[in-house]
Design an enzyme around this catalytic site. Structure first.
Site, PDB file in Angstrom:
ATOM      1  N   HIS A   4     -13.543  -4.358   7.221  1.00 12.91           N
ATOM      2  CA  HIS A   4     -12.713  -4.503   8.420  1.00 12.91           C
ATOM      3  C   HIS A   4     -13.549  -4.300   9.690  1.00 12.91           C
ATOM      4  O   HIS A   4     -13.354  -5.000  10.693  1.00 12.91           O
ATOM      5  CB  HIS A   4     -11.552  -3.502   8.402  1.00 12.91           C
ATOM      6  CG  HIS A   4     -10.396  -3.912   7.543  1.00 12.91           C
ATOM      7  ND1 HIS A   4     -10.304  -3.550   6.218  1.00 12.91           N
ATOM      8  CD2 HIS A   4      -9.288  -4.647   7.811  1.00 12.91           C
ATOM      9  CE1 HIS A   4      -9.173  -4.045   5.711  1.00 12.91           C
ATOM     10  NE2 HIS A   4      -8.544  -4.711   6.658  1.00 12.91           N
ATOM     11  N   GLU A  52      -4.693 -11.755   4.250  1.00 13.10           N
ATOM     12  CA  GLU A  52      -4.669 -10.972   3.013  1.00 13.10           C
ATOM     13  C   GLU A  52      -3.366 -11.238   2.255  1.00 13.10           C
ATOM     14  O   GLU A  52      -2.385 -11.712   2.826  1.00 13.10           O
ATOM     15  CB  GLU A  52      -4.805  -9.477   3.332  1.00 13.10           C
ATOM     16  CG  GLU A  52      -6.124  -9.142   4.004  1.00 13.10           C
ATOM     17  CD  GLU A  52      -6.196  -7.735   4.574  1.00 13.10           C
ATOM     18  OE1 GLU A  52      -7.297  -7.164   4.609  1.00 13.10           O
ATOM     19  OE2 GLU A  52      -5.139  -7.204   5.005  1.00 13.10           O
ATOM     20  N   ASP A 106      -4.080  -9.580   9.624  1.00 11.18           N
ATOM     21  CA  ASP A 106      -4.393  -8.347  10.355  1.00 11.18           C
ATOM     22  C   ASP A 106      -4.797  -8.702  11.781  1.00 11.18           C
ATOM     23  O   ASP A 106      -5.593  -9.622  12.000  1.00 11.18           O
ATOM     24  CB  ASP A 106      -5.566  -7.607   9.707  1.00 11.18           C
ATOM     25  CG  ASP A 106      -5.184  -6.849   8.452  1.00 11.18           C
ATOM     26  OD1 ASP A 106      -3.986  -6.769   8.139  1.00 11.18           O
ATOM     27  OD2 ASP A 106      -6.111  -6.347   7.788  1.00 11.18           O
ATOM     28  N   HIS A 111      -5.397  -3.371  14.213  1.00 12.25           N
ATOM     29  CA  HIS A 111      -5.236  -2.640  12.957  1.00 12.25           C
ATOM     30  C   HIS A 111      -6.429  -1.735  12.674  1.00 12.25           C
ATOM     31  O   HIS A 111      -6.287  -0.672  12.075  1.00 12.25           O
ATOM     32  CB  HIS A 111      -5.043  -3.640  11.820  1.00 12.25           C
ATOM     33  CG  HIS A 111      -4.854  -3.026  10.472  1.00 12.25           C
ATOM     34  ND1 HIS A 111      -4.020  -1.963  10.239  1.00 12.25           N
ATOM     35  CD2 HIS A 111      -5.400  -3.354   9.259  1.00 12.25           C
ATOM     36  CE1 HIS A 111      -4.047  -1.653   8.951  1.00 12.25           C
ATOM     37  NE2 HIS A 111      -4.880  -2.476   8.341  1.00 12.25           N
ATOM     38  N   PHE A 168       0.851  -1.187   0.000  1.00  7.32           N
ATOM     39  CA  PHE A 168       0.000   0.000   0.000  1.00  7.32           C
ATOM     40  C   PHE A 168       0.887   1.239   0.000  1.00  7.32           C
ATOM     41  O   PHE A 168       1.911   1.274   0.703  1.00  7.32           O
ATOM     42  CB  PHE A 168      -0.879   0.027   1.248  1.00  7.32           C
ATOM     43  CG  PHE A 168      -2.274  -0.477   1.025  1.00  7.32           C
ATOM     44  CD1 PHE A 168      -3.297   0.394   0.709  1.00  7.32           C
ATOM     45  CD2 PHE A 168      -2.565  -1.830   1.124  1.00  7.32           C
ATOM     46  CE1 PHE A 168      -4.590  -0.053   0.510  1.00  7.32           C
ATOM     47  CE2 PHE A 168      -3.852  -2.307   0.926  1.00  7.32           C
ATOM     48  CZ  PHE A 168      -4.863  -1.407   0.617  1.00  7.32           C
TER      49      PHE A 168
END
Length: 207
Positions: free
Chosen positions: A159, A171, A54, A58, A18
Protein backbone atom coordinates in the site's frame (compact mmCIF):
# COMPACT_ATOMS: atom_id res chain seq x y z
CA UNK A 1 -22.00 -6.53 -28.93
CA UNK A 2 -18.59 -7.01 -27.24
CA UNK A 3 -18.69 -9.57 -24.44
CA UNK A 4 -18.72 -8.31 -20.84
CA UNK A 5 -17.19 -10.09 -17.86
CA UNK A 6 -18.66 -9.00 -14.54
CA UNK A 7 -15.71 -9.27 -12.14
CA UNK A 8 -17.52 -8.02 -9.03
CA UNK A 9 -18.73 -10.35 -6.27
CA UNK A 10 -22.26 -9.98 -4.92
CA UNK A 11 -22.36 -7.63 -1.94
CA UNK A 12 -24.42 -9.25 0.80
CA UNK A 13 -24.41 -9.90 4.54
CA UNK A 14 -22.44 -13.10 3.77
CA UNK A 15 -19.68 -11.28 1.88
CA UNK A 16 -16.26 -11.97 3.45
CA UNK A 17 -14.73 -8.98 5.23
CA UNK A 18 -11.60 -8.16 7.19
CA UNK A 19 -12.17 -8.80 10.90
CA UNK A 20 -13.43 -5.53 12.39
CA UNK A 21 -14.86 -4.14 9.15
CA UNK A 22 -18.51 -3.14 9.04
CA UNK A 23 -20.49 -5.88 7.24
CA UNK A 24 -23.15 -5.18 4.65
CA UNK A 25 -26.60 -4.67 6.14
CA UNK A 26 -29.85 -3.60 4.49
CA UNK A 27 -33.05 -2.40 6.12
CA UNK A 28 -36.32 -1.14 4.67
CA UNK A 29 -37.35 2.42 5.47
CA UNK A 30 -40.56 2.19 3.41
CA UNK A 31 -42.52 -0.58 1.71
CA UNK A 32 -45.12 -0.52 -1.03
CA UNK A 33 -48.54 -0.32 0.57
CA UNK A 34 -51.84 1.51 0.10
CA UNK A 35 -50.18 4.51 1.77
CA UNK A 36 -46.76 4.31 0.03
CA UNK A 37 -46.00 3.91 -3.70
CA UNK A 38 -42.38 2.69 -3.36
CA UNK A 39 -39.96 0.41 -1.57
CA UNK A 40 -37.02 2.30 -0.01
CA UNK A 41 -33.97 0.72 1.52
CA UNK A 42 -31.00 1.93 3.57
CA UNK A 43 -27.63 0.22 3.75
CA UNK A 44 -24.62 0.27 6.06
CA UNK A 45 -21.26 -1.25 5.14
CA UNK A 46 -17.54 -0.70 5.03
CA UNK A 47 -16.53 0.67 1.61
CA UNK A 48 -14.08 -2.27 1.47
CA UNK A 49 -16.86 -4.88 1.16
CA UNK A 50 -16.89 -6.57 -2.25
CA UNK A 51 -14.96 -5.23 -5.24
CA UNK A 52 -13.60 -1.85 -4.26
CA UNK A 53 -11.08 0.87 -5.01
CA UNK A 54 -8.91 1.96 -2.11
CA UNK A 55 -8.46 5.72 -2.00
CA UNK A 56 -5.02 7.08 -1.05
CA UNK A 57 -6.68 8.32 2.16
CA UNK A 58 -6.90 4.67 3.25
CA UNK A 59 -3.13 4.49 3.76
CA UNK A 60 -2.07 8.12 4.13
CA UNK A 61 -3.36 11.06 6.16
CA UNK A 62 -4.34 14.14 4.15
CA UNK A 63 -4.43 12.12 0.92
CA UNK A 64 -7.30 12.14 -1.62
CA UNK A 65 -10.58 10.49 -0.65
CA UNK A 66 -12.72 8.35 -2.94
CA UNK A 67 -14.50 11.50 -4.16
CA UNK A 68 -11.22 13.16 -5.13
CA UNK A 69 -9.35 10.52 -7.14
CA UNK A 70 -8.83 10.99 -10.87
CA UNK A 71 -11.11 8.57 -12.74
CA UNK A 72 -8.76 7.96 -15.69
CA UNK A 73 -6.95 5.10 -13.96
CA UNK A 74 -10.18 3.10 -13.59
CA UNK A 75 -11.19 3.11 -17.24
CA UNK A 76 -9.29 1.85 -20.26
CA UNK A 77 -7.00 -0.89 -21.63
CA UNK A 78 -6.21 -3.61 -19.12
CA UNK A 79 -4.36 -6.93 -19.00
CA UNK A 80 -5.40 -9.93 -16.94
CA UNK A 81 -2.41 -12.07 -15.96
CA UNK A 82 -2.75 -15.50 -14.38
CA UNK A 83 -0.52 -16.31 -11.40
CA UNK A 84 -2.80 -18.98 -9.93
CA UNK A 85 -1.49 -20.64 -6.75
CA UNK A 86 1.69 -18.57 -6.89
CA UNK A 87 2.05 -18.59 -3.11
CA UNK A 88 1.70 -15.87 -0.48
CA UNK A 89 3.09 -13.07 -2.69
CA UNK A 90 2.86 -12.14 -6.36
CA UNK A 91 6.48 -11.76 -7.42
CA UNK A 92 7.90 -10.27 -10.59
CA UNK A 93 8.74 -13.69 -12.02
CA UNK A 94 5.07 -14.69 -11.81
CA UNK A 95 4.21 -11.93 -14.32
CA UNK A 96 7.13 -12.13 -16.76
CA UNK A 97 5.32 -14.47 -19.18
CA UNK A 98 2.75 -11.75 -19.93
CA UNK A 99 4.79 -8.60 -19.42
CA UNK A 100 5.45 -7.49 -23.01
CA UNK A 101 3.92 -4.10 -23.84
CA UNK A 102 1.87 -3.84 -20.66
CA UNK A 103 -1.17 -1.55 -20.80
CA UNK A 104 -1.70 0.98 -17.98
CA UNK A 105 -3.89 -1.42 -15.96
CA UNK A 106 -2.96 -4.91 -14.73
CA UNK A 107 -5.19 -7.36 -12.85
CA UNK A 108 -3.69 -10.57 -11.49
CA UNK A 109 -5.71 -13.73 -11.02
CA UNK A 110 -4.27 -15.57 -8.01
CA UNK A 111 -7.16 -17.92 -7.19
CA UNK A 112 -8.61 -20.93 -8.97
CA UNK A 113 -11.86 -19.71 -7.42
CA UNK A 114 -12.34 -16.49 -5.45
CA UNK A 115 -13.01 -17.04 -1.74
CA UNK A 116 -16.60 -16.74 -0.55
CA UNK A 117 -15.63 -16.82 3.15
CA UNK A 118 -12.92 -15.00 5.06
CA UNK A 119 -9.53 -16.63 4.52
CA UNK A 120 -6.53 -14.84 6.09
CA UNK A 121 -4.04 -16.80 3.98
CA UNK A 122 -4.73 -14.98 0.73
CA UNK A 123 -2.17 -13.99 -1.91
CA UNK A 124 -0.95 -10.37 -1.90
CA UNK A 125 1.56 -8.32 -3.91
CA UNK A 126 5.23 -8.22 -3.08
CA UNK A 127 6.15 -4.50 -2.76
CA UNK A 128 8.93 -4.87 -5.31
CA UNK A 129 6.35 -6.17 -7.81
CA UNK A 130 4.26 -3.03 -7.31
CA UNK A 131 7.35 -0.89 -7.99
CA UNK A 132 8.28 -2.96 -11.05
CA UNK A 133 4.79 -2.60 -12.53
CA UNK A 134 4.91 1.16 -11.99
CA UNK A 135 8.26 1.25 -13.80
CA UNK A 136 6.55 -0.44 -16.78
CA UNK A 137 4.05 2.45 -16.95
CA UNK A 138 1.21 0.72 -15.09
CA UNK A 139 -1.18 3.13 -13.35
CA UNK A 140 -3.60 0.69 -11.70
CA UNK A 141 -3.15 -2.79 -10.29
CA UNK A 142 -5.72 -5.24 -8.99
CA UNK A 143 -6.24 -8.78 -7.80
CA UNK A 144 -8.87 -11.30 -6.76
CA UNK A 145 -8.07 -11.31 -3.04
CA UNK A 146 -8.93 -8.86 -0.22
CA UNK A 147 -5.74 -6.82 -0.17
CA UNK A 148 -2.43 -6.05 -1.87
CA UNK A 149 -0.80 -6.66 1.53
CA UNK A 150 -1.06 -9.83 3.64
CA UNK A 151 -3.73 -9.89 6.36
CA UNK A 152 -1.03 -10.04 9.04
CA UNK A 153 0.94 -7.04 7.74
CA UNK A 154 1.26 -4.07 10.11
CA UNK A 155 3.33 -1.78 7.86
CA UNK A 156 1.45 -2.36 4.58
CA UNK A 157 4.53 -2.00 2.34
CA UNK A 158 2.62 -2.61 -0.91
CA UNK A 159 0.00 0.00 0.00
CA UNK A 160 2.84 2.39 0.78
CA UNK A 161 4.30 1.69 -2.65
CA UNK A 162 0.92 2.59 -4.17
CA UNK A 163 1.04 5.88 -2.28
CA UNK A 164 4.63 6.67 -3.18
CA UNK A 165 4.20 5.81 -6.86
CA UNK A 166 0.67 7.27 -7.20
CA UNK A 167 -0.85 3.99 -8.36
CA UNK A 168 -4.51 3.09 -7.95
CA UNK A 169 -5.76 -0.31 -6.84
CA UNK A 170 -8.77 -2.63 -7.10
CA UNK A 171 -9.24 -5.43 -4.57
CA UNK A 172 -11.69 -8.30 -4.07
CA UNK A 173 -12.28 -8.90 -7.78
CA UNK A 174 -13.64 -12.16 -9.20
CA UNK A 175 -11.52 -13.36 -12.13
CA UNK A 176 -12.55 -17.04 -12.06
CA UNK A 177 -13.90 -17.09 -15.63
CA UNK A 178 -11.60 -14.52 -17.25
CA UNK A 179 -8.99 -15.83 -19.69
CA UNK A 180 -5.54 -14.30 -19.60
CA UNK A 181 -5.34 -11.44 -22.07
CA UNK A 182 -6.24 -7.85 -22.85
CA UNK A 183 -9.58 -6.12 -22.19
CA UNK A 184 -11.16 -2.76 -21.50
CA UNK A 185 -11.61 -2.18 -17.75
CA UNK A 186 -14.54 -0.17 -16.40
CA UNK A 187 -14.49 0.14 -12.59
CA UNK A 188 -15.39 3.65 -11.51
CA UNK A 189 -15.45 4.50 -7.79
CA UNK A 190 -18.40 6.37 -6.35
CA UNK A 191 -17.98 10.04 -5.46
CA UNK A 192 -18.09 9.41 -1.70
CA UNK A 193 -16.97 12.52 0.18
CA UNK A 194 -14.30 11.79 2.76
CA UNK A 195 -14.37 8.01 2.22
CA UNK A 196 -11.22 5.87 2.40
CA UNK A 197 -12.49 3.58 -0.39
CA UNK A 198 -15.43 3.02 -2.68
CA UNK A 199 -17.33 -0.01 -3.94
CA UNK A 200 -17.09 -0.50 -7.71
CA UNK A 201 -19.08 -2.54 -10.21
CA UNK A 202 -16.01 -3.75 -12.05
CA UNK A 203 -16.41 -5.15 -15.56
CA UNK A 204 -14.09 -6.16 -18.35
CA UNK A 205 -15.17 -5.61 -21.95
CA UNK A 206 -13.88 -7.61 -24.90
CA UNK A 207 -11.68 -5.52 -27.18
Amino acid sequence: MPRLWDISPTVSSEAPIFPGDEPYSLRWTARVSPDCPVNLSAITMSPHVGAHADAPLHYGNDEPSAAEVDLNAYLGPCRVIHAIDCGPLIRIEHLHHAAANLPPRVLVRCCKQADTAWNPDFTAYAPETVAWLAAQGVQLIGLDTPSVDPASSKLLPSHQQLLRLKLRVLENLVLDEVPEGDYELIALPLKLAGACASPVRAVLREL
